[in-house]
Design an enzyme around this catalytic site. Structure first.
Site, PDB file in Angstrom:
ATOM      1  N   GLU A   1      -4.730   3.341 -18.426  1.00  0.00           N
ATOM      2  CA  GLU A   1      -5.023   2.201 -17.495  1.00  0.00           C
ATOM      3  C   GLU A   1      -6.248   1.957 -17.690  1.00  0.00           C
ATOM      4  O   GLU A   1      -7.083   2.094 -18.119  1.00  0.00           O
ATOM      5  CB  GLU A   1      -5.260   2.234 -16.324  1.00  0.00           C
ATOM      6  CG  GLU A   1      -3.243   2.332 -15.249  1.00  0.00           C
ATOM      7  CD  GLU A   1      -3.605   2.602 -13.816  1.00  0.00           C
ATOM      8  OE1 GLU A   1      -4.571   2.022 -13.725  1.00  0.00           O
ATOM      9  OE2 GLU A   1      -2.312   2.679 -13.310  1.00  0.00           O
TER      10      GLU A   1
ATOM     11  N   GLU B   1      -6.092  -6.455  -6.914  1.00  0.00           N
ATOM     12  CA  GLU B   1      -4.856  -5.631  -6.765  1.00  0.00           C
ATOM     13  C   GLU B   1      -3.688  -5.900  -6.977  1.00  0.00           C
ATOM     14  O   GLU B   1      -2.653  -5.943  -8.428  1.00  0.00           O
ATOM     15  CB  GLU B   1      -5.204  -4.015  -5.668  1.00  0.00           C
ATOM     16  CG  GLU B   1      -5.833  -3.325  -5.781  1.00  0.00           C
ATOM     17  CD  GLU B   1      -5.829  -2.734  -6.723  1.00  0.00           C
ATOM     18  OE1 GLU B   1      -5.226  -1.735  -7.420  1.00  0.00           O
ATOM     19  OE2 GLU B   1      -7.004  -1.856  -6.327  1.00  0.00           O
TER      20      GLU B   1
ATOM     21  N   GLU C   1       1.535  -8.849  -9.236  1.00  0.00           N
ATOM     22  CA  GLU C   1       2.878  -7.394  -8.529  1.00  0.00           C
ATOM     23  C   GLU C   1       2.558  -7.881  -6.467  1.00  0.00           C
ATOM     24  O   GLU C   1       1.151  -7.471  -6.278  1.00  0.00           O
ATOM     25  CB  GLU C   1       2.632  -5.440  -8.617  1.00  0.00           C
ATOM     26  CG  GLU C   1       2.883  -6.120 -10.026  1.00  0.00           C
ATOM     27  CD  GLU C   1       2.342  -4.256 -10.413  1.00  0.00           C
ATOM     28  OE1 GLU C   1       3.778  -3.610  -9.694  1.00  0.00           O
ATOM     29  OE2 GLU C   1       1.770  -4.166 -11.222  1.00  0.00           O
TER      30      GLU C   1
ATOM     31  N   LYS D   1       1.654  -4.453  -4.162  1.00  0.00           N
ATOM     32  CA  LYS D   1       0.747  -4.004  -4.244  1.00  0.00           C
ATOM     33  C   LYS D   1      -0.129  -4.080  -2.979  1.00  0.00           C
ATOM     34  O   LYS D   1      -0.854  -5.625  -2.384  1.00  0.00           O
ATOM     35  CB  LYS D   1      -0.211  -3.945  -5.613  1.00  0.00           C
ATOM     36  CG  LYS D   1       0.778  -3.647  -6.432  1.00  0.00           C
ATOM     37  CD  LYS D   1      -0.419  -3.601  -8.012  1.00  0.00           C
ATOM     38  CE  LYS D   1      -1.384  -2.430  -7.853  1.00  0.00           C
ATOM     39  NZ  LYS D   1      -1.097  -1.682  -8.022  1.00  0.00           N
TER      40      LYS D   1
END
Length: 336
Positions: free
Chosen positions: A258, A315, A306, A309
């Protein structure tokens, strides 16, 4: 995902004396396909989006059956995760591990599995489950004759290290890492590491220059024996290489499982900075690091914004694409 990198006391460097030759093509780049959103497209549409953007590698955090079915025959290489909550069972129960491999790997002929990531960023006492779970899953992969094609590893965060400034000082702060690295050396697998210059920059209270984090510093910023670093990403990756050497293994490669930069929600989070970081990350992937030059396989986090999350606002804002599949910004995976 948070990572830390402490800056040494440094002076500004002289301009680098020579330009490094530009590689003719990028290294191996993938994108993480997170699914923590209630408004994301169907997996079959997502796989088409990967293909239309020239993205030939994917990280899945769990073996989603719809995504695996859609990946058949695409030649998109896949890193698939074993969720953290399943590791204790797989560590103690070889049959459970065998069933998982059978149902989620062997059952999907035509999917280009490359790595099985046994846990993601697992720390503390639960980390003791990582190695026995890796052993049990690797044994099944070996029994199927796939040990040369599918490598079993685990994905760790950067704070499995301490004393990372400069990189050559780095050591593992977590006792489970030595045996994990030994396993990887014995099985010719890479260590999967999540590397986030963004968080190091954001938490540095101004000690880390933005251009050092974005790959745009014109000068060397960190000097470490024979190596010079003009970007934080390389310094972080090489810290892990030094730590592995100190537990006796210099033959284990790193895959960056990542890395990314959020476009909203925190210090330094702009669409421009996210685009600069990720395009430079793509362009940089063929160089490797000062300590380990050459291709460095890397996965950008993440494909989508997203909205489910947890944690800080940043995030939820690492995505290259909005849920409607429109780009947050443009990056070129076919850079030459």
């Amino acid at each position: 995902m948070a990572s830390e990198f402490a800056m040494p006391k440094i002076v500004l460097a002289l301009l680098l004396g020579a330009l490094i030759a530009m590689p003719t093509s990028v290294g191996s780049m993938g994108v993480c396909y997170g699914m923590l959103g209630d408004n994301l497209p169907e997996p079959s549409e997502v796989i088409s989006l990967y293909q239309s953007n020239g993205i030939d590698a994917m990280r899945l955090y769990n073996p989603n059956s719809d995504a695996l079915a859609a990946l058949k025959g695409t030649n998109i290489s896949l890193m698939v995760g074993v969720p953290n909550e399943e590791l204790a069972m797989f560590a103690s129960n070889a049959s459970a591990a065998a069933n998982w491999v059978q149902n989620n790997i062997l059952a999907y002929e035509g999917v280009s599995f490359k790595y099985i990531a046994v846990g993601n960023e697992l720390m503390g006492e639960n980390a003791s489950n990582i190695l026995p779970a890796m052993h049990n899953i690797h044994n099944v992969i070996t029994s199927a004759g796939l040990q040369d094609r599918i490598k079993v590893s685990t994905s760790v965060r950067f704070d499995v290290l301490s004393e990372t400034s400069p990189p050559s000082n780095a050591v593992f702060s977590s006792s489970h890492m030595g045996p994990v690295v030994q396993f990887l050396a014995n099985t010719s697998g890479p260590l999967l590491v999540n590397i986030y210059p963004y968080f190091s920059y954001a938490y540095s209270n101004g000690d880390i220059p933005l251009d050092f984090a974005l790959f745009t510093a014109p000068d060397a910023v960190v000097y470490d024996n024979e190596y010079q670093y003009n970007n934080l990403f390389d310094a972080m990756v090489d810290s892990v290489y030094y730590a592995m050497e100190k537990v006796g293994y210099s033959n284990v490669n790193i895959v960056v499982s990542e890395s990314g930069w959020p476009s909203y929600g925190g210090v330094g989070t702009t669409i421009e900075n996210a685009q600069i970081y990720n395009q430079n990350l793509i362009n940089h992937s063929a160089y490797g690091t000062p300590k380990r030059p050459g291709n460095l396989e890397t996965y950008i986090f993440a494909m989508f914004m997203e909205n489910m999350k947890t944690g800080d606002e940043v995030e939820r804002n690492f995505g290259l694409f909005y849920p409607d599949q429109s780009p947050v910004y443009t990056v070129n995976f076919n850079y030459t």
